[in-house]
Scaffold this motif. Structure first.
Motif, short mmCIF file in Angstrom:
data_model
loop_
_atom_site.label_atom_id
_atom_site.label_comp_id
_atom_site.label_asym_id
_atom_site.label_seq_id
_atom_site.Cartn_x
_atom_site.Cartn_y
_atom_site.Cartn_z
N UNK A 97 -1.44 -3.16 -7.87
CA UNK A 97 -1.91 -2.12 -6.96
C UNK A 97 -1.44 -2.37 -5.54
N UNK A 98 -1.50 -3.62 -5.10
CA UNK A 98 -1.13 -3.95 -3.72
C UNK A 98 0.35 -4.23 -3.56
N UNK A 99 1.13 -4.15 -4.64
CA UNK A 99 2.56 -4.35 -4.52
C UNK A 99 3.16 -3.30 -3.59
N UNK A 100 4.03 -3.73 -2.68
CA UNK A 100 4.56 -2.84 -1.66
C UNK A 100 5.36 -1.70 -2.27
N UNK A 101 6.07 -1.94 -3.37
CA UNK A 101 6.88 -0.88 -3.98
C UNK A 101 5.99 0.16 -4.65
#
Length: 436
Positions: A97-101
């Motif tokens: 969820x917090x992955x930048x992509x």
């Protein structure tokens, strides 16, 4: 440059990047329609100009298409999260969820939808017959969104693989270690303020500050806490650790100094609490996720020892870096070399135990997993000093105690003895090695 803790907490929120894209899209839509209404593009070929009716039709189509792509993307995210929940660990869901992509892709979709929707709102009663900027940008934006959608499918395909998840957790945890810990050789072995000030404060009753909220301690603004303690001429001890769950009323700070100068709110706001843990300063959380992935892989329902071995190797990479850091620093002084902040730190052997004590029991049932544990200890010892080597060797005795030697076959025993002998040599304990 070190990022501000408040920004890191905001950046970890799922809505942050999509919200920024949505806000920028509203401003860009207003700017686009301003250019169309202010300037005339009669000098352009008629094929590039769009009348009001066609622009509204075009924007309506783009809005519905982007909304569909956004809905599909959210549905795909839910599938990934369900897989993480059932196959890996509930705590790994926030990594995707917090992955930048992931956030950037959703931000692009939401931005395109908001941009086209705002244009429709602004164009509904317009008397301007020929438009160029707004519909052209909307079409280009829609094409970009299609490209991002293809990339999102590829992105999900990679993240559904446990190897990529393990790599991401390992990388983010190591980055957090480098961000929050100093190299051991950069700090003196002896802490001069420990000799008298830290003992002197024990003779005086401190002023306790209690927590106003419940949640996990995410971030401690240590530099700001030192500055505040210097301004108030006090000594502060942080009674809780990063990653600990704090209940309302829990003592979080003890302060030695004149109480009339102390405003509790000045100190409480330096400690940031949230409902969920995050690997911003919480190194333990990254280690916990890798341990849980390995444990889930060793469960009878999944029975995937190779994934457990990958998790154990990742733990070794993190512990190798952690062993070279100054974990023992508990005393922080100001620019005048006066003690200001005391924190509770754990030793390297505590992290070592935390990483392996849960894996040890199911791991001893599988020779390949047990060999991976021994190899990981050898990896950590190979890249660190003699003190760490001795800690590794002592800990390996704990691993050996759990091995059921009487139930082990001869070839398995020989295989593990070779591993243990290499570990003994690596830790300079070859003369003390006794085969199982």
């Amino acid at each position: 440059m070190k990022s501000h803790p408040v920004f890191l907490i905001l950046r970890a929120q799922f809505w942050f990047i999509p919200g920024v894209y949505g806000l920028m899209s509203i401003l860009f839509a207003i700017f686009s329609i301003y250019l169309d209404f202010t300037f005339h593009f009669n000098w352009l070929p008629n094929a590039l100009l769009v009348n009001l009716a066609l622009a509204q039709t075009l924007l309506s189509t783009i809005v519905s298409s982007l909304l569909t792509m956004t809905t599909i993307s959210f549905s795909t995210i839910m599938v990934v999260l369900t897989t993480y929940l059932s196959q890996f660990s509930p705590r790994t869901m926030q990594d995707f969820i917090t992955d930048v992509y992931t956030q950037r892709i959703l931000g692009v979709f939401i931005g395109g939808f908001v941009y086209s929707l705002v244009l429709l709102l602004l164009l509904r009663d317009s008397n301007h017959e020929q438009l160029f900027i707004s519909p052209t940008v909307a079409v280009l934006y829609a094409i970009i969104c299609v490209g991002y959608f293809v990339f999102f499918v590829h992105h999900v395909g990679r993240w559904i693989q446990v190897s990529n998840l393990i790599h991401h957790i390992t990388r983010s945890t190591i980055e957090s270690i480098h961000e929050n810990y100093e190299e051991a050789e950069d700090q003196p072995a002896d802490e001069p303020w420990k000799d008298w000030e830290s003992e002197d404060v024990k003779l005086v009753d401190p002023y306790h500050i209690h927590s106003y909220v419940s949640g996990y301690l995410l971030v401690v603004e240590l530099d700001e806490l030192i500055k505040q303690a210097k301004d108030d001429d006090v000594i502060v001890k942080i009674e809780v650790g990063v990653g600990d769950y704090i209940e309302v009323g829990t003592i979080i700070l003890s302060i030695w100094g004149e109480r009339d100068k102390i405003d509790p709110s000045d100190y409480v706001k330096k400690l940031h609490v949230a409902e969920e843990r995050a690997t911003i300063q919480d190194i333990d959380f990254g280690l916990t996720k890798l341990v849980e992935i390995s444990l889930r892989a060793l469960s009878p329902g999944i029975n995937d020892p190779n994934t457990a071995i990958s998790g154990i190797r990742a733990l070794a990479r993190i512990l190798t870096v952690l062993a070279r850091k100054n974990l023992h620093r508990s005393y922080y002084n100001d620019s005048y070399q006066s003690l200001r902040v005391i924190v509770k730190q754990r030793q390297f052997k505590d992290y070592l135990y935390k990483c392996y004590y849960q894996i040890r029991q199911p791991g001893t049932e599988d020779v390949s997993v047990l060999a991976a544990i021994i190899d990981s200890l050898q990896t950590i010892a190979a890249q660190n000093d003699q003190q760490v080597k001795e800690t590794i060797w002592e800990f390996s005795k704990y691993i050996q105690e759990g091995i059921k030697k009487e139930e082990m076959l001869d070839l398995d025993r020989t295989y593990l003895n070779e591993k243990l002998q290499k570990l003994a040599i690596q830790t300079n304990q070859g003369s003390h090695f006794i085969p199982m």
